[in-house]
Design an enzyme around this catalytic site. Structure first.
Site, mmCIF file in Angstrom:
data_model
loop_
_atom_site.group_PDB
_atom_site.id
_atom_site.type_symbol
_atom_site.label_atom_id
_atom_site.label_comp_id
_atom_site.label_asym_id
_atom_site.label_seq_id
_atom_site.Cartn_x
_atom_site.Cartn_y
_atom_site.Cartn_z
ATOM 1 N N SER A 139 0.684 -0.993 0.036
ATOM 2 C CA SER A 139 0.008 -0.152 -0.063
ATOM 3 C C SER A 139 0.828 1.089 0.167
ATOM 4 C CB SER A 139 -0.955 0.037 1.257
ATOM 5 O OG SER A 139 -2.037 0.920 1.056
ATOM 6 N N ASP A 141 -9.828 -6.082 -3.851
ATOM 7 C CA ASP A 141 -9.633 -5.161 -2.851
ATOM 8 C C ASP A 141 -10.387 -3.914 -2.985
ATOM 9 O OD1 ASP A 141 -8.145 -2.983 -1.733
ATOM 10 O OD2 ASP A 141 -6.125 -3.685 -2.609
ATOM 11 N N HIS A 161 -7.187 -6.069 0.506
ATOM 12 C CA HIS A 161 -6.157 -5.181 0.494
ATOM 13 C C HIS A 161 -4.802 -5.607 1.511
ATOM 14 C CE1 HIS A 161 -4.256 -1.335 -0.531
ATOM 15 N NE2 HIS A 161 -3.998 -1.137 0.809
#
Length: 347
Positions: free
Chosen positions: A171, A298, A326
């Site tokens: 991320s 996600d 995610h």
């Protein structure tokens, strides 16, 4: 300097019974009760990862240098030549992987990945970025990407001259990986972005999430998740989603125990680093070997946005994990593990 979560053997993990713990924000119960509950959650989560023999449930498609294979396949514990994974890694030159967590997370989130990588002979190290995990820095005081990434940069600076590592950024941790590639391209053999903010030169990490959160300007003005650490009349210093919001965005496919672990461990996200434009040069960042892992269920960073990232800033290879939210280190740990091993083996 940040804290590092160093890999453990199964025996060590059972003996120690816990992974690094992050401070829980908020309260309502006594500190003693919080500590007991948090330790219990860590023990349960790590025990689950060590004792369960998980079968590989994810389908993965792979694309290297523009060639795409959509054929579903479960990656075996042995490679086609019949050799166990550990034996097949004997020829891999760079076996150190530095695991960089995403926004709000800490080194603790990699506990399953660390165990799996160590079992096959790789050497993982997970780092707490500044103000994350058990790093004691107040997140309200972290205003730049350089400050946020300092534990990673310190780690790379202290590497022997003849050593290289593989960076793995999740991320927002992808932006930290890009920043490190610009600083130390000679010390990084490959960079792997896991649903990561693999932005181009001049972009902000926040831009990647604009589809979900709106423009940066609108978010700064109207978001109910903002934290004003220096007073309401000052620029926001961070943000933190409500628990139900986090569960829906990050953990829609993750096991309940891992979600519980995250709920007591996640910390506010410093706003300055993700609002900063990256300066990435063709001579440094542009010469790096980058790989991208897409997560196809996600809700925080949609598959369409991830596809746009790899289309606009093409990496050397793209891998996809079906059924992953995610946080594939929670929802699809075996799938993620085998992709990491495969990328480590690419000459």
């Amino acid at each position: 300097m940040g804290n590092r979560f160093v890999c453990m053997t199964k025996k060590d993990a059972r003996d120690s019974g816990h992974v690094s713990r992050s401070k829980r924000m908020g309260g309502g119960r006594s500190q003693r009760k919080l500590a007991v509950d948090e330790e219990l959650l860590h023990r349960q989560a790590l025990s689950m990862a060590l004792q369960q023999s998980q079968r590989f449930e994810g389908s993965m498609s792979r694309r290297i240098n523009g060639n795409t294979s959509s054929r579903r396949r479960a990656l075996p514990d042995q490679f086609p030549n019949g050799k166990p994974v550990a034996d097949s890694l004997e020829g891999v030159k760079w076996k150190k992987l530095v695991l960089i967590h995403g926004e709000g997370f800490g080194a603790w989130c990699w506990y399953k990945t660390i165990v799996l990588l160590e079992e096959v002979g790789l050497i993982p190290t997970a780092i707490d970025l500044t103000g994350s995990g058990i790093d004691t820095t107040n997140t309200n005081n972290v205003s730049t990407l350089a400050e946020y990434s300092k534990p990673l940069i310190d780690y790379l600076q202290n590497l022997p001259e003849d050593e290289k590592v593989i960076l793995v950024g999740h991320s927002i941790g992808g932006a930290c990986a890009s920043y490190a590639l610009e600083q130390f391209p000679e010390k990084i053999s490959k960079a792997i972005y896991i649903c990561g903010t693999m932005v181009a030169d001049g972009q902000k990490p926040f831009d990647v999430f604009a589809e979900e959160l709106g423009s940066a300007e609108l978010f700064m003005q109207e978001s109910k998740y903002l934290i004003h650490g220096n007073g309401k009349d000052k620029t926001p210093t961070g943000f933190q989603f409500e628990k139900n919001q986090m569960k829906g965005l990050y953990f829609n496919q993750s096991p309940a125990k891992d979600v519980a672990l995250a709920m007591v461990s996640m910390r506010p996200i410093p706003l300055g680093p993700i609002m900063q434009e990256l300066s990435l040069s063709p001579e440094k960042y542009g010469t790096s070997r980058r790989f991208y892992v897409q997560t196809l269920d996600d809700r925080a960073l949609s598959p369409d946005v991830q596809e746009k990232l790899v289309r606009e800033n093409p990496p050397e290879g793209v891998f996809k994990i079906k059924g992953s939210d995610h946080c594939p280190f929670f929802s699809k740990p075996q799938s993620l593990h085998k992709i990491l091993v495969e990328i480590a083996q690419i000459p």
